[in-house]
Design a protein around this motif. Structure first.
Motif, PDB file in Angstrom:
ATOM      1  N   SER A   1      -0.218  61.084 -15.321  1.00 46.91           N
ATOM      2  CA  SER A   1      -1.139  60.159 -15.971  1.00 46.91           C
ATOM      3  C   SER A   1      -2.458  60.103 -15.208  1.00 46.91           C
ATOM      4  N   THR A   2      -3.547  60.095 -15.921  1.00 47.65           N
ATOM      5  CA  THR A   2      -4.873  59.942 -15.315  1.00 47.65           C
ATOM      6  C   THR A   2      -5.457  58.572 -15.614  1.00 47.65           C
ATOM      7  N   THR A   3      -4.622  57.687 -16.137  1.00 44.73           N
ATOM      8  CA  THR A   3      -5.104  56.345 -16.473  1.00 44.73           C
ATOM      9  C   THR A   3      -5.399  55.558 -15.202  1.00 44.73           C
ATOM     10  N   THR A   4      -6.573  54.965 -15.122  1.00 48.87           N
ATOM     11  CA  THR A   4      -6.941  54.144 -13.972  1.00 48.87           C
ATOM     12  C   THR A   4      -6.190  52.832 -14.031  1.00 48.87           C
ATOM     13  N   PRO A   5      -5.550  52.408 -12.916  1.00 48.82           N
ATOM     14  CA  PRO A   5      -4.825  51.140 -12.934  1.00 48.82           C
ATOM     15  C   PRO A   5      -5.770  49.992 -13.276  1.00 48.82           C
ATOM     16  N   PRO A   6      -5.284  48.989 -13.972  1.00 46.75           N
ATOM     17  CA  PRO A   6      -6.143  47.858 -14.315  1.00 46.75           C
ATOM     18  C   PRO A   6      -6.622  47.157 -13.057  1.00 46.75           C
ATOM     19  N   ASP A   7      -7.845  46.673 -13.076  1.00 50.24           N
ATOM     20  CA  ASP A   7      -8.420  45.952 -11.950  1.00 50.24           C
ATOM     21  C   ASP A   7      -8.576  44.490 -12.352  1.00 50.24           C
ATOM     22  N   PRO A   8      -7.674  43.622 -11.927  1.00 49.15           N
ATOM     23  CA  PRO A   8      -7.753  42.216 -12.345  1.00 49.15           C
ATOM     24  C   PRO A   8      -9.065  41.546 -11.956  1.00 49.15           C
ATOM     25  N   LEU A   9      -9.728  42.029 -10.901  1.00 48.30           N
ATOM     26  CA  LEU A   9     -10.958  41.390 -10.439  1.00 48.30           C
ATOM     27  C   LEU A   9     -12.162  41.744 -11.299  1.00 48.30           C
ATOM     28  N   ASN A  10     -12.043  42.779 -12.127  1.00 49.70           N
ATOM     29  CA  ASN A  10     -13.185  43.183 -12.951  1.00 49.70           C
ATOM     30  C   ASN A  10     -12.857  43.124 -14.434  1.00 49.70           C
TER      31      ASN A  10
ATOM     32  N   TRP B   1       0.932  43.776 -10.266  1.00 52.38           N
ATOM     33  CA  TRP B   1      -0.355  43.098 -10.511  1.00 52.38           C
ATOM     34  C   TRP B   1      -1.027  42.785  -9.181  1.00 52.38           C
ATOM     35  N   LEU B   2      -0.267  42.271  -8.217  1.00 52.93           N
ATOM     36  CA  LEU B   2      -0.848  41.943  -6.918  1.00 52.93           C
ATOM     37  C   LEU B   2      -1.347  43.191  -6.203  1.00 52.93           C
ATOM     38  N   ASP B   3      -0.628  44.280  -6.323  1.00 53.96           N
ATOM     39  CA  ASP B   3      -1.088  45.526  -5.701  1.00 53.96           C
ATOM     40  C   ASP B   3      -2.458  45.932  -6.247  1.00 53.96           C
ATOM     41  N   ASP B   4      -2.662  45.732  -7.549  1.00 56.70           N
ATOM     42  CA  ASP B   4      -3.969  46.026  -8.133  1.00 56.70           C
ATOM     43  C   ASP B   4      -5.043  45.095  -7.577  1.00 56.70           C
ATOM     44  N   VAL B   5      -4.692  43.829  -7.354  1.00 53.80           N
ATOM     45  CA  VAL B   5      -5.637  42.884  -6.750  1.00 53.80           C
ATOM     46  C   VAL B   5      -5.993  43.332  -5.333  1.00 53.80           C
ATOM     47  N   LEU B   6      -4.976  43.725  -4.560  1.00 54.08           N
ATOM     48  CA  LEU B   6      -5.222  44.146  -3.183  1.00 54.08           C
ATOM     49  C   LEU B   6      -6.131  45.378  -3.132  1.00 54.08           C
ATOM     50  N   THR B   7      -5.942  46.289  -4.081  1.00 53.29           N
ATOM     51  CA  THR B   7      -6.826  47.450  -4.156  1.00 53.29           C
ATOM     52  C   THR B   7      -8.258  47.015  -4.439  1.00 53.29           C
ATOM     53  N   GLY B   8      -8.412  46.074  -5.364  1.00 53.25           N
ATOM     54  CA  GLY B   8      -9.742  45.555  -5.676  1.00 53.25           C
ATOM     55  C   GLY B   8     -10.378  44.848  -4.499  1.00 53.25           C
ATOM     56  N   LEU B   9      -9.591  44.121  -3.731  1.00 54.80           N
ATOM     57  CA  LEU B   9     -10.126  43.431  -2.556  1.00 54.80           C
ATOM     58  C   LEU B   9     -10.593  44.422  -1.501  1.00 54.80           C
TER      59      LEU B   9
ATOM     60  N   THR C   1     -13.722  38.319  -6.655  1.00 58.21           N
ATOM     61  CA  THR C   1     -14.546  38.275  -7.851  1.00 58.21           C
ATOM     62  C   THR C   1     -14.890  39.708  -8.253  1.00 58.21           C
ATOM     63  N   SER C   2     -15.692  39.858  -9.269  1.00 58.92           N
ATOM     64  CA  SER C   2     -16.058  41.196  -9.726  1.00 58.92           C
ATOM     65  C   SER C   2     -17.107  41.817  -8.815  1.00 58.92           C
ATOM     66  N   THR C   3     -17.199  43.138  -8.853  1.00 59.95           N
ATOM     67  CA  THR C   3     -18.222  43.814  -8.061  1.00 59.95           C
ATOM     68  C   THR C   3     -19.617  43.421  -8.527  1.00 59.95           C
ATOM     69  N   ALA C   4     -19.770  43.149  -9.814  1.00 55.44           N
ATOM     70  CA  ALA C   4     -21.078  42.764 -10.331  1.00 55.44           C
ATOM     71  C   ALA C   4     -21.503  41.407  -9.784  1.00 55.44           C
ATOM     72  N   ILE C   5     -20.595  40.450  -9.779  1.00 58.32           N
ATOM     73  CA  ILE C   5     -20.933  39.116  -9.260  1.00 58.32           C
ATOM     74  C   ILE C   5     -21.186  39.179  -7.760  1.00 58.32           C
ATOM     75  N   LEU C   6     -20.366  39.934  -7.030  1.00 59.24           N
ATOM     76  CA  LEU C   6     -20.559  40.053  -5.594  1.00 59.24           C
ATOM     77  C   LEU C   6     -21.911  40.681  -5.277  1.00 59.24           C
ATOM     78  N   THR C   7     -22.271  41.712  -6.026  1.00 61.88           N
ATOM     79  CA  THR C   7     -23.575  42.371  -5.806  1.00 61.88           C
ATOM     80  C   THR C   7     -24.725  41.421  -6.085  1.00 61.88           C
ATOM     81  N   GLU C   8     -24.646  40.686  -7.169  1.00 58.31           N
ATOM     82  CA  GLU C   8     -25.695  39.726  -7.502  1.00 58.31           C
ATOM     83  C   GLU C   8     -25.774  38.619  -6.467  1.00 58.31           C
ATOM     84  N   ALA C   9     -24.620  38.155  -5.969  1.00 56.31           N
ATOM     85  CA  ALA C   9     -24.618  37.085  -4.985  1.00 56.31           C
ATOM     86  C   ALA C   9     -25.337  37.499  -3.706  1.00 56.31           C
ATOM     87  N   VAL C  10     -25.060  38.696  -3.208  1.00 60.20           N
ATOM     88  CA  VAL C  10     -25.724  39.145  -1.990  1.00 60.20           C
ATOM     89  C   VAL C  10     -27.218  39.328  -2.229  1.00 60.20           C
ATOM     90  N   ALA C  11     -27.598  39.801  -3.393  1.00 59.79           N
ATOM     91  CA  ALA C  11     -29.009  39.932  -3.718  1.00 59.79           C
ATOM     92  C   ALA C  11     -29.701  38.572  -3.673  1.00 59.79           C
TER      93      ALA C  11
END
Length: 396
Positions: free
Chosen positions: A5-14, A298-306, A380-390
């Motif tokens: 499978s080449t399906t990307t695991p779901p990312d709960p944070l995004n 599900w938690l493993d996907d969260v840990l990957t996102g973190l 949080t999402s990468t988009a929100i984190l990026t905006e926050a640091v900006a």
């Protein structure tokens, strides 16, 4: 032959957009004005694990909303702890409590008397400074080292504090955050062994808040030391620990915790008054149990996102706020940022909120060593984190 499978695991944070998150009514999204990005309180920007949703929905549909009973929650934790960390938990040496801090108060109350000392290691979770005095005990600081580790040396902060706490032969306890909040440090087995030995030498009992344990490195997956409970190390059998999936699976509104005793603390656990069980939320127990039984993937996907977000934060700070010092940790979803070189005073969170419209936790509320720091929630999402640091960079 089966094609991989080449399906990307779901990312709960995004999964959720900012607009979707702003429809929430919890404190994270209602404490500040709508134009503020909230990266403060310990809530994650995720949709709950499907198994938790199913279990809670079924309980409500079937009217299973009465009083809590039994050991299924403890058995689920024991199974998870054994599989994840090789930690052998005896469900009969547990008690279900309303939440971790309720359990902390009960543990401290059976180990000490009013007026006795409870030692903590700041900067540390602010409710330690609220709940311990509320139980009639006194708080004494044994600060972390400049590297953010427990000061375990002979004559060091813990050694000195334990001696003061035990002066006159009074009982004393040490309240540990493991993993540490706000720094995200997961104490090593060697550190915990030294801590237990030091506490035992002074006659100090250890109570460990281990609510962030599931948010630590995964054995065999992450290149970091695995989580170790204080109850797992030699001599830790006389300790008491508080555990819960509520942080890792984002279930603060359906909270329930377990007070876990080592074999040498069984008599102490038996002295916790039975009326504590009256405050337990049965639906919360159902949610926590389902998380442990069905939500590991599900938690493993969260840990990957973190992991992704920790790396992203380090890159963003290096590019936009190089004066901010950030020591990447491998546990919790918290980032402890040293902003002292920005010239924003003891509480930089005020400037980030007022001028950058980003809400962070103020460092001074974490006690000694917190001045000039802020705590940032990475979940949080990468988009929100990026905006926050900006936005934070725009302040300076």
């Amino acid at each position: 032959m089966t094609t991989p499978s080449t399906t990307t695991p779901p990312d709960p944070l995004n999964t959720l957009t900012l607009d979707q998150l702003r429809t929430r009514t919890s404190v994270k999204w209602r404490e500040y004005a709508p134009d503020v990005l909230p990266l403060w309180v310990a809530e994650m920007d995720v949709v709950p694990a499907p198994g938790v949703v199913d279990a809670v929905s079924r309980a409500l549909r079937d009217g299973d909303t009465g009083y809590d009973h039994g050991y299924r929650y403890a058995e689920a934790w024991a199974s998870y702890a054994a599989d994840r960390w090789g930690w052998d938990v005896d469900p009969s040496l547990t008690m279900t409590v309303a939440d971790v801090m309720t359990g902390v108060v009960q543990a401290v109350s059976v180990l000490t008397e009013p007026g006795d000392v409870v030692v903590v290691s700041p900067p540390v979770y602010p409710p330690f400074y609220q709940f311990v005095p509320g139980s009639g005990r006194r708080v004494l600081d044994a600060p972390l080292t400049s590297e953010g580790r427990l000061d375990l040396d002979d004559g060091g902060a813990l050694d000195r504090a334990f001696a003061v706490a035990r002066a006159g032969g009074r009982a004393a306890a040490y309240l540990l955050a493991n993993p540490h909040n706000p720094t995200g440090v997961a104490h090593t087995r060697e550190e915990l062994e030294r801590l237990v030995a030091l506490a035992d030498r002074h006659g100090v009992r250890v109570v460990s808040d281990e609510i962030h344990a599931p948010l630590s490195g995964r054995p065999g997956v992450d290149d970091v030391p695995p989580f170790t409970s204080v109850l797992q190390v030699p001599g830790g059998d006389r300790a008491l620990a508080l555990v819960s999936p509520s942080k890792a699976w984002n279930l603060a509104g359906l909270r329930a915790a377990l007070l876990v005793a080592g074999p040498g603390a069984a008599a102490d656990l038996a002295r916790v008054p039975g009326h504590v069980l009256d405050g337990v939320n049965h639906v919360g127990v159902i949610a926590q149990t389902a998380a442990l039984e069905t939500g590991r993937g599900w938690l493993d996907d969260v840990l990957t996102g973190l992991d992704t977000n920790r790396a992203l934060l380090a890159e963003l700070l290096a590019d936009r706020l190089p004066q901010v010092r950030y020591r990447r940790a491998h546990a919790t979803y918290l980032a402890w940022l040293d902003c002292r070189d920005l010239g924003l005073g003891d509480d930089p969170s005020r400037a980030f909120l007022d001028r950058g419209r980003v809400a962070l936790n103020p460092g001074p509320t974490f006690g000694a060593g917190g001045a000039g720091h802020v705590r940032l929630n990475l979940a949080t999402s990468t988009a929100i984190l990026t905006e926050a640091v900006a936005r934070m960079a725009s302040v300076v």
